[in-house]
Design a protein around this motif. Structure first.
Motif, mmCIF file in Angstrom:
data_model
loop_
_atom_site.group_PDB
_atom_site.id
_atom_site.type_symbol
_atom_site.label_atom_id
_atom_site.label_comp_id
_atom_site.label_asym_id
_atom_site.label_seq_id
_atom_site.Cartn_x
_atom_site.Cartn_y
_atom_site.Cartn_z
ATOM 1 N N PRO A 61 -4.064 -7.550 3.967
ATOM 2 C CA PRO A 61 -3.682 -6.222 3.481
ATOM 3 C C PRO A 61 -2.407 -5.667 4.112
ATOM 4 N N SER A 106 -3.874 -0.359 -7.301
ATOM 5 C CA SER A 106 -3.663 -1.491 -6.406
ATOM 6 C C SER A 106 -3.221 -2.746 -7.150
ATOM 7 N N GLU A 165 2.362 1.535 -3.478
ATOM 8 C CA GLU A 165 1.309 1.989 -4.379
ATOM 9 C C GLU A 165 1.141 3.504 -4.321
ATOM 10 N N LYS A 166 1.042 4.042 -3.126
ATOM 11 C CA LYS A 166 0.852 5.485 -2.958
ATOM 12 C C LYS A 166 2.073 6.281 -3.390
ATOM 13 N N SER A 201 0.823 -1.214 0.000
ATOM 14 C CA SER A 201 0.000 0.000 0.000
ATOM 15 C C SER A 201 0.856 1.263 0.000
#
Length: 56
Positions: A45, A20, A13-14, A10
């Motif tokens: 996650p 995603s 990804e950012k 995550s």
């Protein structure tokens, strides 16, 4: 002195502006190539990876 590099999908990804699905594919590809290895929780996650050539 070795630097430990931890990768969370995550955050990756950012930071890279990816969706995603692409971030997941990238991390899976790196794990399959032996560049990353799963650490801690290995499902869900919050799954995290670390660079194999780095020591913590």
């Amino acid at each position: 002195m070795a630097l430990a590099v931890r990768v969370c999908r995550s955050r990756y990804e950012k930071s890279e502006g990816l969706d995603s699905q692409q971030a997941t594919r990238d991390v899976q590809t790196l794990a399959e190539a032996g560049i990353l290895t799963a650490v801690g929780r290995t499902n869900g996650p919050e799954k995290r990876h670390r660079c194999v050539s780095c020591r913590s």
